[in-house]
Design a protein around this motif. Sequence first.
Motif, mmCIF file in Angstrom:
data_model
loop_
_atom_site.group_PDB
_atom_site.id
_atom_site.type_symbol
_atom_site.label_atom_id
_atom_site.label_comp_id
_atom_site.label_asym_id
_atom_site.label_seq_id
_atom_site.Cartn_x
_atom_site.Cartn_y
_atom_site.Cartn_z
ATOM 1 N N ALA A 231 -7.656 2.019 12.068
ATOM 2 C CA ALA A 231 -5.997 2.080 12.725
ATOM 3 C C ALA A 231 -6.346 1.652 13.976
ATOM 4 O O ALA A 231 -7.392 1.506 14.655
ATOM 5 N N THR B 258 -5.210 -2.848 -3.802
ATOM 6 C CA THR B 258 -4.203 -1.720 -3.079
ATOM 7 C C THR B 258 -4.257 -0.426 -3.995
ATOM 8 O O THR B 258 -3.996 0.657 -3.340
ATOM 9 N N GLN C 83 -6.101 2.026 -1.937
ATOM 10 C CA GLN C 83 -5.958 2.186 -0.549
ATOM 11 C C GLN C 83 -4.558 2.977 -0.235
ATOM 12 O O GLN C 83 -3.666 3.173 -1.169
ATOM 13 N N ARG C 84 -4.433 3.680 0.987
ATOM 14 C CA ARG C 84 -3.243 4.554 0.877
ATOM 15 C C ARG C 84 -2.988 4.349 2.772
ATOM 16 O O ARG C 84 -3.825 3.906 3.337
ATOM 17 N N ARG C 85 -1.642 4.708 3.078
ATOM 18 C CA ARG C 85 -1.409 4.527 4.188
ATOM 19 C C ARG C 85 -0.940 5.659 4.714
ATOM 20 O O ARG C 85 0.014 6.291 4.073
ATOM 21 N N ARG D 97 -4.760 3.257 7.841
ATOM 22 C CA ARG D 97 -5.154 2.951 6.475
ATOM 23 C C ARG D 97 -6.251 3.541 6.096
ATOM 24 O O ARG D 97 -7.436 3.700 6.900
ATOM 25 N N ILE E 77 0.803 -0.971 0.007
ATOM 26 C CA ILE E 77 -0.052 0.092 -0.005
ATOM 27 C C ILE E 77 1.025 1.177 0.186
ATOM 28 O O ILE E 77 1.905 1.486 0.819
ATOM 29 N N GLU F 65 2.249 4.649 0.743
ATOM 30 C CA GLU F 65 2.589 5.398 2.082
ATOM 31 C C GLU F 65 2.542 6.795 1.891
ATOM 32 O O GLU F 65 3.486 7.298 0.937
#
Length: 127
Positions: A76, A45, A48-50, A55, A4, A6
């Motif tokens: 989280a 993914t 999605q991002r982190r 997340r 993922i 970041e």
Amino acid sequence: MLSIQEHATTEEASMDLLDFILQPSNWLSAVRRELDPATWPGQNTLYQRRVGPLRICASVDVAESLEVSLHIAFRAPGLTPVKAADHLESFLKQRLPLTPNSEWQVEVDERRWIHFSRRYAAPHLTA
């Protein structure tokens, strides 16, 4: 293992992820989900991002009725719906700022993701 992207801040993640999901070619339909579950945001993914331990998963979903909704979820350790709402506000601030009395549906699933969703586009025209 999932890879993922970041980011340093929620705002930075927002710019990247919203640019991607708001393109109509990246909208997801219910029919597509049934045919290929791997394309759905929880499995893909790209959606999605982190940011540190936080997340973020976001998508624009098109229902069979052609209703279009914006869906954003956060996860989280120790995250509460109130804190997730703060993350939602900072996530949307640059592109789609929250307005007073805007209505969002909120749901917490069994995996402790906190989901926010609302209509993204006006209802389709009917003849």
